[in-house]
Design an enzyme around this catalytic site. Sequence first.
Site, PDB file in Angstrom:
ATOM      1  N   ARG A  95     -10.991  17.022  -1.120  1.00  0.00           N
ATOM      2  CA  ARG A  95      -9.407  16.912  -1.540  1.00  0.00           C
ATOM      3  C   ARG A  95      -8.451  17.638  -1.294  1.00  0.00           C
ATOM      4  NH1 ARG A  95      -8.314  11.462  -2.266  1.00  0.00           N
ATOM      5  NH2 ARG A  95      -6.587  12.374  -2.567  1.00  0.00           N
ATOM      6  N   ARG A 102      -0.627  11.709   1.817  1.00  0.00           N
ATOM      7  CA  ARG A 102       0.116  12.323   0.802  1.00  0.00           C
ATOM      8  C   ARG A 102       1.413  13.188   0.734  1.00  0.00           C
ATOM      9  NH1 ARG A 102      -1.184  12.856  -2.810  1.00  0.00           N
ATOM     10  NH2 ARG A 102      -2.109  14.722  -3.490  1.00  0.00           N
ATOM     11  N   ASP A 156       1.211  -0.866  -0.092  1.00  0.00           N
ATOM     12  CA  ASP A 156       0.088  -0.026  -0.068  1.00  0.00           C
ATOM     13  C   ASP A 156       0.940   1.683  -0.024  1.00  0.00           C
ATOM     14  OD1 ASP A 156      -2.588   1.824   0.697  1.00  0.00           O
ATOM     15  OD2 ASP A 156      -1.103   1.905   2.315  1.00  0.00           O
ATOM     16  N   THR A 182      -2.717 -14.734  -0.741  1.00  0.00           N
ATOM     17  CA  THR A 182      -1.513 -13.668  -0.447  1.00  0.00           C
ATOM     18  C   THR A 182      -0.757 -13.852   1.571  1.00  0.00           C
ATOM     19  OG1 THR A 182      -3.020 -11.503   1.019  1.00  0.00           O
ATOM     20  CG2 THR A 182      -2.110 -11.510  -1.431  1.00  0.00           C
ATOM     21  N   ASP A 200      -7.259 -12.134   1.635  1.00  0.00           N
ATOM     22  CA  ASP A 200      -7.006 -12.744   0.405  1.00  0.00           C
ATOM     23  C   ASP A 200      -5.925 -14.182   0.397  1.00  0.00           C
ATOM     24  OD1 ASP A 200      -6.543 -13.920  -2.395  1.00  0.00           O
ATOM     25  OD2 ASP A 200      -8.074 -12.279  -3.003  1.00  0.00           O
ATOM     26  N   ARG A 233     -12.616   8.463 -11.337  1.00  0.00           N
ATOM     27  CA  ARG A 233     -10.723   8.356 -11.478  1.00  0.00           C
ATOM     28  C   ARG A 233     -11.098   7.167 -12.892  1.00  0.00           C
ATOM     29  NH1 ARG A 233      -8.339   7.092  -5.093  1.00  0.00           N
ATOM     30  NH2 ARG A 233      -7.966   9.927  -4.668  1.00  0.00           N
ATOM     31  N   ASP A 271      -2.065  -1.091   5.976  1.00  0.00           N
ATOM     32  CA  ASP A 271      -2.012  -0.430   6.853  1.00  0.00           C
ATOM     33  C   ASP A 271      -3.886  -0.800   7.355  1.00  0.00           C
ATOM     34  OD1 ASP A 271      -3.396   3.362   6.775  1.00  0.00           O
ATOM     35  OD2 ASP A 271      -2.401   2.606   5.444  1.00  0.00           O
ATOM     36  N   ASP A 295      -0.343   5.108   0.543  1.00  0.00           N
ATOM     37  CA  ASP A 295      -0.140   5.820   2.291  1.00  0.00           C
ATOM     38  C   ASP A 295      -0.032   5.203   3.700  1.00  0.00           C
ATOM     39  OD1 ASP A 295      -0.745   8.382   0.639  1.00  0.00           O
ATOM     40  OD2 ASP A 295      -3.247   8.639   1.078  1.00  0.00           O
TER      41      ASP A 295
END
Length: 268
Positions: free
Chosen positions: A149, A33, A24, A247, A244, A138, A230, A26
């Site tokens: 945002r 960010r 991941d 993984t 999953d 997106r 996280d 962030d």
Amino acid sequence: MAQAASIYPPLQDRPLKGTICLFDVDETLAPARRSASPQMLQALSSLRHKCAIGFVGGSDLIKQQEQLGTPAINVTTLFDFCFSENGLTAFRLGEPLASASFIGWLGEEKYKQLVNFCLRYISETDCPIKRGTFVEFRNGMINISPIGRNATIAERNDFNAYDKIHNIRTKFVAALKEKFPDFGLTYSIGGQISFDVFPTGWDKTYCLQHLKSEKEISGVDYQTIHFFGDKTYKGGNDYEIFVDERTVGHSVEGPEDTLKKLKEMFDL
């Protein structure tokens, strides 16, 4: 990490060629960010000499470029696999892979209903402050932010603390599930100020299909897929890939914790 991909062994020649580490972004590779530290980038570079590495994030590639790359270095050269928007926009060794469209899947009419409801709900939601860009479109999803945002880092931190007490995003998601039960959508809370909306099945596990295809390309069969994130709790945007069966999930409490785990696991 700032070198061209060619300095790394081909995927099939890595010492741990059947292993890949997915991250991941962030609060796993970088503060929310903000940019990843030089120490993190160096650790990832060292790890890349041992096994394949990739990131999988809900944000678009532009934001990941800001956090993990530099104006002179394209982020797609720094990882073997780059999975933006959960892998709906994907790169392998710097080259783009097939992508998918959220609005093409949902349809314009349902999309308008969804966005109109979100904007109306936000207008009636009391937050300490509001800024701009409440709905971000997106390629493979939309991102909804009750505060907007355009909030600064300090404002994001303040809202995150406020949200932990008042559950603004959790209540928003519950309202969407009640309003659109037949749209086939999943709502995933991530980061500090927003949540993602995407077709069910288009969570971060979507990227795993690209890894499965690697066997046909280079002969590498990724039997061990480590994932570090996280937001691994149910409802968090790392949950589905974390649990999953394909993984090995690792829950982290920030970039420093990620570094610690990598050093322990891979002797970096």
